[in-house]
Write a protein that holds these residues in place. Sequence first.
Motif, PDB file in Angstrom:
ATOM      1  N   GLU B 228      23.070  -1.228 -12.704  1.00  0.00           N
ATOM      2  CA  GLU B 228      22.338  -2.464 -12.436  1.00  0.00           C
ATOM      3  C   GLU B 228      23.116  -3.432 -11.550  1.00  0.00           C
ATOM      4  OE1 GLU B 228      21.155  -4.001 -16.225  1.00  0.00           O
ATOM      5  OE2 GLU B 228      19.704  -2.379 -16.549  1.00  0.00           O
ATOM      6  N   GLN B 229      24.382  -3.098 -11.257  1.00  0.00           N
ATOM      7  CA  GLN B 229      25.222  -4.024 -10.490  1.00  0.00           C
ATOM      8  C   GLN B 229      25.125  -3.717  -8.997  1.00  0.00           C
ATOM      9  OE1 GLN B 229      29.048  -5.008 -12.551  1.00  0.00           O
ATOM     10  NE2 GLN B 229      28.505  -3.201 -13.743  1.00  0.00           N
ATOM     11  N   VAL B 230      24.004  -4.097  -8.439  1.00  0.00           N
ATOM     12  CA  VAL B 230      23.736  -3.786  -7.038  1.00  0.00           C
ATOM     13  C   VAL B 230      23.692  -5.086  -6.232  1.00  0.00           C
ATOM     14  CG1 VAL B 230      22.086  -2.763  -5.433  1.00  0.00           C
ATOM     15  CG2 VAL B 230      22.433  -1.737  -7.701  1.00  0.00           C
ATOM     16  N   ILE B 231      24.446  -5.117  -5.150  1.00  0.00           N
ATOM     17  CA  ILE B 231      24.493  -6.267  -4.244  1.00  0.00           C
ATOM     18  C   ILE B 231      23.970  -5.802  -2.893  1.00  0.00           C
ATOM     19  CG2 ILE B 231      26.016  -7.983  -3.151  1.00  0.00           C
ATOM     20  CD1 ILE B 231      28.105  -7.028  -5.430  1.00  0.00           C
ATOM     21  N   LEU B 232      22.994  -6.520  -2.338  1.00  0.00           N
ATOM     22  CA  LEU B 232      22.451  -6.162  -1.033  1.00  0.00           C
ATOM     23  C   LEU B 232      23.227  -6.893   0.057  1.00  0.00           C
ATOM     24  CD1 LEU B 232      18.670  -6.549  -1.949  1.00  0.00           C
ATOM     25  CD2 LEU B 232      20.014  -4.425  -1.917  1.00  0.00           C
ATOM     26  N   CYS B 233      23.286  -6.295   1.239  1.00  0.00           N
ATOM     27  CA  CYS B 233      23.965  -6.966   2.355  1.00  0.00           C
ATOM     28  C   CYS B 233      23.224  -6.715   3.663  1.00  0.00           C
ATOM     29  CB  CYS B 233      25.417  -6.503   2.443  1.00  0.00           C
ATOM     30  SG  CYS B 233      26.347  -7.405   3.708  1.00  0.00           S
ATOM     31  N   GLU B 234      22.651  -7.775   4.214  1.00  0.00           N
ATOM     32  CA  GLU B 234      21.991  -7.727   5.520  1.00  0.00           C
ATOM     33  C   GLU B 234      23.056  -7.795   6.606  1.00  0.00           C
ATOM     34  OE1 GLU B 234      18.942  -7.718   7.072  1.00  0.00           O
ATOM     35  OE2 GLU B 234      19.817  -8.314   8.990  1.00  0.00           O
ATOM     36  N   ARG B 235      22.946  -6.961   7.644  1.00  0.00           N
ATOM     37  CA  ARG B 235      23.986  -6.938   8.683  1.00  0.00           C
ATOM     38  C   ARG B 235      23.408  -6.764  10.086  1.00  0.00           C
ATOM     39  NH1 ARG B 235      24.142  -3.539  11.871  1.00  0.00           N
ATOM     40  NH2 ARG B 235      26.251  -2.708  11.828  1.00  0.00           N
ATOM     41  N   GLY B 236      22.101  -7.028  10.216  1.00  0.00           N
ATOM     42  CA  GLY B 236      21.501  -6.937  11.544  1.00  0.00           C
ATOM     43  C   GLY B 236      20.812  -5.617  11.754  1.00  0.00           C
ATOM     44  N   VAL B 237      19.716  -5.670  12.502  1.00  0.00           N
ATOM     45  CA  VAL B 237      18.970  -4.458  12.820  1.00  0.00           C
ATOM     46  C   VAL B 237      18.974  -4.270  14.336  1.00  0.00           C
ATOM     47  CG1 VAL B 237      17.503  -4.485  10.767  1.00  0.00           C
ATOM     48  CG2 VAL B 237      16.781  -5.751  12.799  1.00  0.00           C
ATOM     49  N   HIS B 261      15.342  -9.273  -7.376  1.00  0.00           N
ATOM     50  CA  HIS B 261      16.257 -10.089  -8.190  1.00  0.00           C
ATOM     51  C   HIS B 261      17.706  -9.856  -7.810  1.00  0.00           C
ATOM     52  CE1 HIS B 261      16.967  -6.277 -10.356  1.00  0.00           C
ATOM     53  NE2 HIS B 261      15.676  -6.092 -10.160  1.00  0.00           N
ATOM     54  N   LEU B 262      17.942  -8.954  -6.874  1.00  0.00           N
ATOM     55  CA  LEU B 262      19.327  -8.604  -6.521  1.00  0.00           C
ATOM     56  C   LEU B 262      19.931  -9.642  -5.573  1.00  0.00           C
ATOM     57  CD1 LEU B 262      18.699  -4.789  -5.891  1.00  0.00           C
ATOM     58  CD2 LEU B 262      19.703  -5.833  -7.939  1.00  0.00           C
ATOM     59  N   PRO B 263      21.241  -9.867  -5.646  1.00  0.00           N
ATOM     60  CA  PRO B 263      21.886 -10.820  -4.733  1.00  0.00           C
ATOM     61  C   PRO B 263      21.842 -10.311  -3.289  1.00  0.00           C
ATOM     62  CG  PRO B 263      23.459 -10.041  -6.406  1.00  0.00           C
ATOM     63  CD  PRO B 263      22.193  -9.283  -6.620  1.00  0.00           C
ATOM     64  N   VAL B 264      21.798 -11.246  -2.361  1.00  0.00           N
ATOM     65  CA  VAL B 264      21.677 -10.917  -0.941  1.00  0.00           C
ATOM     66  C   VAL B 264      22.827 -11.549  -0.168  1.00  0.00           C
ATOM     67  CG1 VAL B 264      20.214 -11.101   1.114  1.00  0.00           C
ATOM     68  CG2 VAL B 264      19.163 -10.853  -1.152  1.00  0.00           C
ATOM     69  N   LEU B 265      23.778 -10.738   0.227  1.00  0.00           N
ATOM     70  CA  LEU B 265      24.863 -11.226   1.084  1.00  0.00           C
ATOM     71  C   LEU B 265      24.511 -10.953   2.550  1.00  0.00           C
ATOM     72  CD1 LEU B 265      28.121 -10.034  -0.736  1.00  0.00           C
ATOM     73  CD2 LEU B 265      26.706 -12.053  -1.179  1.00  0.00           C
ATOM     74  N   VAL B 266      25.281 -11.567   3.439  1.00  0.00           N
ATOM     75  CA  VAL B 266      25.095 -11.335   4.866  1.00  0.00           C
ATOM     76  C   VAL B 266      26.454 -11.060   5.503  1.00  0.00           C
ATOM     77  CG1 VAL B 266      24.474 -12.433   7.069  1.00  0.00           C
ATOM     78  CG2 VAL B 266      22.960 -12.652   5.093  1.00  0.00           C
ATOM     79  N   ASP B 267      26.501 -10.085   6.393  1.00  0.00           N
ATOM     80  CA  ASP B 267      27.707  -9.767   7.147  1.00  0.00           C
ATOM     81  C   ASP B 267      27.479 -10.235   8.586  1.00  0.00           C
ATOM     82  OD1 ASP B 267      29.539  -8.594   8.833  1.00  0.00           O
ATOM     83  OD2 ASP B 267      29.350  -6.581   8.012  1.00  0.00           O
ATOM     84  N   PRO B 268      27.961 -11.433   8.929  1.00  0.00           N
ATOM     85  CA  PRO B 268      27.722 -11.919  10.289  1.00  0.00           C
ATOM     86  C   PRO B 268      28.592 -11.207  11.320  1.00  0.00           C
ATOM     87  CG  PRO B 268      29.067 -13.506   9.102  1.00  0.00           C
ATOM     88  CD  PRO B 268      28.708 -12.417   8.114  1.00  0.00           C
ATOM     89  N   SER B 269      29.683 -10.609  10.896  1.00  0.00           N
ATOM     90  CA  SER B 269      30.633 -10.030  11.852  1.00  0.00           C
ATOM     91  C   SER B 269      30.036  -8.822  12.565  1.00  0.00           C
ATOM     92  CB  SER B 269      31.922  -9.608  11.128  1.00  0.00           C
ATOM     93  OG  SER B 269      32.493 -10.716  10.455  1.00  0.00           O
ATOM     94  N   HIS B 270      29.410  -7.919  11.813  1.00  0.00           N
ATOM     95  CA  HIS B 270      28.860  -6.726  12.449  1.00  0.00           C
ATOM     96  C   HIS B 270      27.615  -7.048  13.265  1.00  0.00           C
ATOM     97  CE1 HIS B 270      31.656  -4.507   9.890  1.00  0.00           C
ATOM     98  NE2 HIS B 270      31.546  -3.577  10.812  1.00  0.00           N
TER      99      HIS B 270
END
Lengths: 337, 337, 337, 337
Positions: B228-237, B261-270
């Motif tokens: 259940e410990q899933v973290i999402l990360c958007e990094r650009g398409v 309900h999962l957390p949404v992080l963002v990776d601006p570097s990539h």
Amino acid sequence: MVIVIKTGTPEAAIRQLLAQLAAQNVKGGCVAGPNGILLPLVGDTWRLDPNMLQGLPYVQEVRRLTPAYHLASRAAHPANTVVAVGDAKIGEKFCMIAGPCAVESAPQMAAVAQSVKESGAQLLRGGAFKPRTSPYTFQGLEKAGLDLLVQAGRDAGLPVVTEITDISQLDLLADVDVLQVGARNMQNYTLLKALGQLRRPVLLKRGLSATVEEFLLAAEYLLSGGNEQVILCERGVRSGVSAARAALDVSAIPVLKRATHLPVLVDPSHAAGRSELVLPLALAAAAAGADGLMVEVHDRPACALSDGGQSLTCRQFRELSAAVTALLPYAWRPDTF
Amino acid sequence: MVIVIKTGTPEAAIRQLLAQLAAQNVKGGCVAGPNGILLPLVGDTWRLDPNMLQGLPYVQEVRRLTPAYHLASRAAHPANTVVAVGDAKIGEKFCMIAGPCAVESAPQMAAVAQSVKESGAQLLRGGAFKPRTSPYTFQGLEKAGLDLLVQAGRDAGLPVVTEITDISQLDLLADVDVLQVGARNMQNYTLLKALGQLRRPVLLKRGLSATVEEFLLAAEYLLSGGNEQVILCERGVRSGVSAARAALDVSAIPVLKRATHLPVLVDPSHAAGRSELVLPLALAAAAAGADGLMVEVHDRPACALSDGGQSLTCRQFRELSAAVTALLPYAWRPDTF
Amino acid sequence: MVIVIKTGTPEAAIRQLLAQLAAQNVKGGCVAGPNGILLPLVGDTWRLDPNMLQGLPYVQEVRRLTPAYHLASRAAHPANTVVAVGDAKIGEKFCMIAGPCAVESAPQMAAVAQSVKESGAQLLRGGAFKPRTSPYTFQGLEKAGLDLLVQAGRDAGLPVVTEITDISQLDLLADVDVLQVGARNMQNYTLLKALGQLRRPVLLKRGLSATVEEFLLAAEYLLSGGNEQVILCERGVRSGVSAARAALDVSAIPVLKRATHLPVLVDPSHAAGRSELVLPLALAAAAAGADGLMVEVHDRPACALSDGGQSLTCRQFRELSAAVTALLPYAWRPDTF
Amino acid sequence: MVIVIKTGTPEAAIRQLLAQLAAQNVKGGCVAGPNGILLPLVGDTWRLDPNMLQGLPYVQEVRRLTPAYHLASRAAHPANTVVAVGDAKIGEKFCMIAGPCAVESAPQMAAVAQSVKESGAQLLRGGAFKPRTSPYTFQGLEKAGLDLLVQAGRDAGLPVVTEITDISQLDLLADVDVLQVGARNMQNYTLLKALGQLRRPVLLKRGLSATVEEFLLAAEYLLSGGNEQVILCERGVRSGVSAARAALDVSAIPVLKRATHLPVLVDPSHAAGRSELVLPLALAAAAAGADGLMVEVHDRPACALSDGGQSLTCRQFRELSAAVTALLPYAWRPDTF
């Protein structure tokens, strides 16, 4: 490759950079303009990592002019690579691979194998480990499926192709003639490195949003490991607006035939997404110079556990095979203008 | 879901289909028009495989109206999932993850870890197994890199995040706090199934050409395994026309915050691909409601063995952290209109 | 610019080409490698047409390194262009443009104009000539709509913005303060040339699949006609996988702010396609350094004849305006690292 | 069409909506599920505007199942539309259009016209108003170019095709047989409406990022004005990863042949962007069922003022014409499976 250097960079820094590059068999020039200084580079530029150069404080931009692959390039290996499997000589004679998306049962495999062989297929395909977008859809019969596939191939006298989705499956796949790397795994480099150590044919599918250069760099992982039996397979790219599920990139066929010595197959079934588009896409691929086709065929698509909507019936495949064979003499060849 | 049935299909076939669907807890209606018959379906439609239905001879088209994921959906789990790692409560409080693209040396890791901690980072990142487009670029220090990362994290008092590229690495990664699945492996289902069996946090990056639904279905593989410990990360398409290397899909942040309900992080570097774009993308991501950021930081980007061009210096990260922290009180929250 | 010359090309041909280029104020060098000869070019390369050079028999490839626009570039005009309209100084102070997608009636316009002014908008927008994908949807009130817009603007004390879709409308648009060129007309060069002859502000929206360079070249058509009052507007690009209707290319904001002196607005409404995404996209745009926003606002979205699904209510716009204003002091500025 | 209604919506509101839709000849049903209420709609749904319905407060989502075009659909007009121009019967017999990108001089036009006629072309193309990305590249000879084109066509006995970029050019174009709407103007609705009033053939090119539905809706503007002589032309879409300049969407050919009665040509030159890709793309297009081709041909590509890199020589066009003619008997036909 060209490096754009920021204006105002001291000459000494440029000289030092050019000296470092010379040590990697890269020769460079230098032309200064009002908006920057250009360093054109020739030689073994495929060894260089543009992202690393980009980190240098006085570098404004780095652009490749020639590709980063080397062993895969036509320049490094002018003659066509021919992968011989059973009666097929992929890269020399047009080759047809056919079979169901997923292996489901012995009768299914026997029926399809017998039929596609009679229709002219030279290899039998069938998935046992299925990468599916949803965990709630059929995931493949795994080992049992492999056994059915291999048996059906032996009975019909056809070599078999199946997808490998993880290196842990290698032992199970010992009797498989051609290992397929799926579009979703095209950049699974751990898998590619392991397959590069084999001396067995690998069929590498283009990723859904991979450029031709990224595709050939994935092949380069296989080739640089020493495995020279690499078969490329175009299967459509994502465009957001294409009429079918994916935009079959027909131009990739002549571009690849000139850029690389590796054989180029086309999978019209996955690009189409719907059975009624498979034939026109297959004909287009053959016309544009493909070395062969990989087509999904099911004895009863209405009962298929996977991708029924895009599977041809055995009769439809017979018609497709006849139509493609008739068209082949009029297809594009790389030695035309 | 809606199934479009071809005109002229016998009623009995439709009744039989609806009966079969009822057995899967799906309820349907039927409206006939001049160009086809519509079967609107409600209930557990996430269980259904549209490609399989598409194979039925009288089916013209199948369209999902509700997503195919279930456990990942906000409907199935209204409260935010919070992943606690060290001092961080990801999904509850804004979280910063920082560190170099690739682990290179002990002094590098010590310098970066100490500095990013002082700047407010709560986790340390660093790659040991690097998936690189070209086989000729730096591939990571592997086990030695992992040891350096874990040591630097311990010394600085920061939990660590690193990418896993194959299940064979699991033993080596025993001391890593958060396992990252990279964009290229988002649909490596063998890997996802194995990580679903763990009870350790997994940070899942969105694939370069993945839709939000495909992204959440990849998360569903982890959740349906019990992790259940899933973290999402958007990094650009990939868009083909974006100003930066990838098009950071900022709209994905509010869309995901509502859909799951999962957390949404963002990776601006990539997404940026160039260090000077990292700060504006980081601020945009925070403003649009991201739960945190993952940023590449290097003590000496000019000497980085990987991705030097997009790495921030330690000083730049300190400024970024301060700027983001100052903006946060004014960021979008899902309870706004 | 770099020209790659085929190996084996006679030196005389190269010398002749360099001499011709010198006449156009372009200076070149020459470096020969095993796979081709590189001609790095500096100077007024924006004058050159790569497609024309590509037609030369010994040219293998032509690559631009610097953009083909000139007047739009920051290098040619270091200070920000500021477009003054009414109280607004676009490019100097953050600017809000608001109003309905389509002008529908006098009460609608009066209600919206009054409300958005109170909420802080400095310009009123409203469409009279509507470019609609289907000929069966509302096409705008045309002249009657323009009159209503201009009247509502006068009554509220707000300058007005409306879309021009053809040069034949110019006379009708005499009382309009800012002429908008829509995304679908970004490459309607006949229109751009005509607007370049005016001395009135033009708001140019980025095309749905336009690169930043193509966007600035469209602006160059306006600037090279002598019209210096050009306002750019990012509104999302098509990616095929974005979570919203279009992928708002936030990275285009800082990229444009560095590449050009022209003001950069953002239209979050069209990128969002759904009202609940407008606020987070507006905040992201402001955070990433936009010079202002253009937002669709309707007094009764449920009755809107066009784009009701993405229109904010007057109350929602008031909240958006307050939220954006609060965030602005923490937004990215081009003078940051 | 299906409307998803939010749970908790009062029945009266739904009944009222269905009653309103019934007045527009749209019939609906209603099925309630745990996450929403589905209203499947049949009948004249092409009249409805989903964006307007989306604005209703209780509507969660609106999805089209059938296209928004009507007159362009095969259902509304089962027989092929045949556009007769000169000797050509476009839509009935395979048709070749050839000529230079831009009209440059009388000798050029005479040479090309004579040669392409001998090679089998039935229409002559040539641009006089050129939409060019940069204002600094050749913009066409305008009226003088038109005169040269018309004269060359008359002398060679070939009808002529040229691009119209604005309705103000209509008078000048009186002697032109087929008016072309370029890809950048596909959604220039003012232009389309004006051309819909003519009774002259219009060749409509697909926009660079247009879906098939948007393409046919642009055609619908022409048809709904009463102009039935509409010819479609596929020329590649932007994908960001295609091997050529644009991704020639070959699947659009069979999809269009089934969806519409209008003829479907293909322009391989613009998709290719490079002359050596034109032949394989032309063969692929013919194999996939195109009704004809439009090809750029120049007597001396090295001197072309526009698009020299993708122009064939007259000799190459003769070879292409022969190769396509030989392949045609083996091409896909819509009556195949």
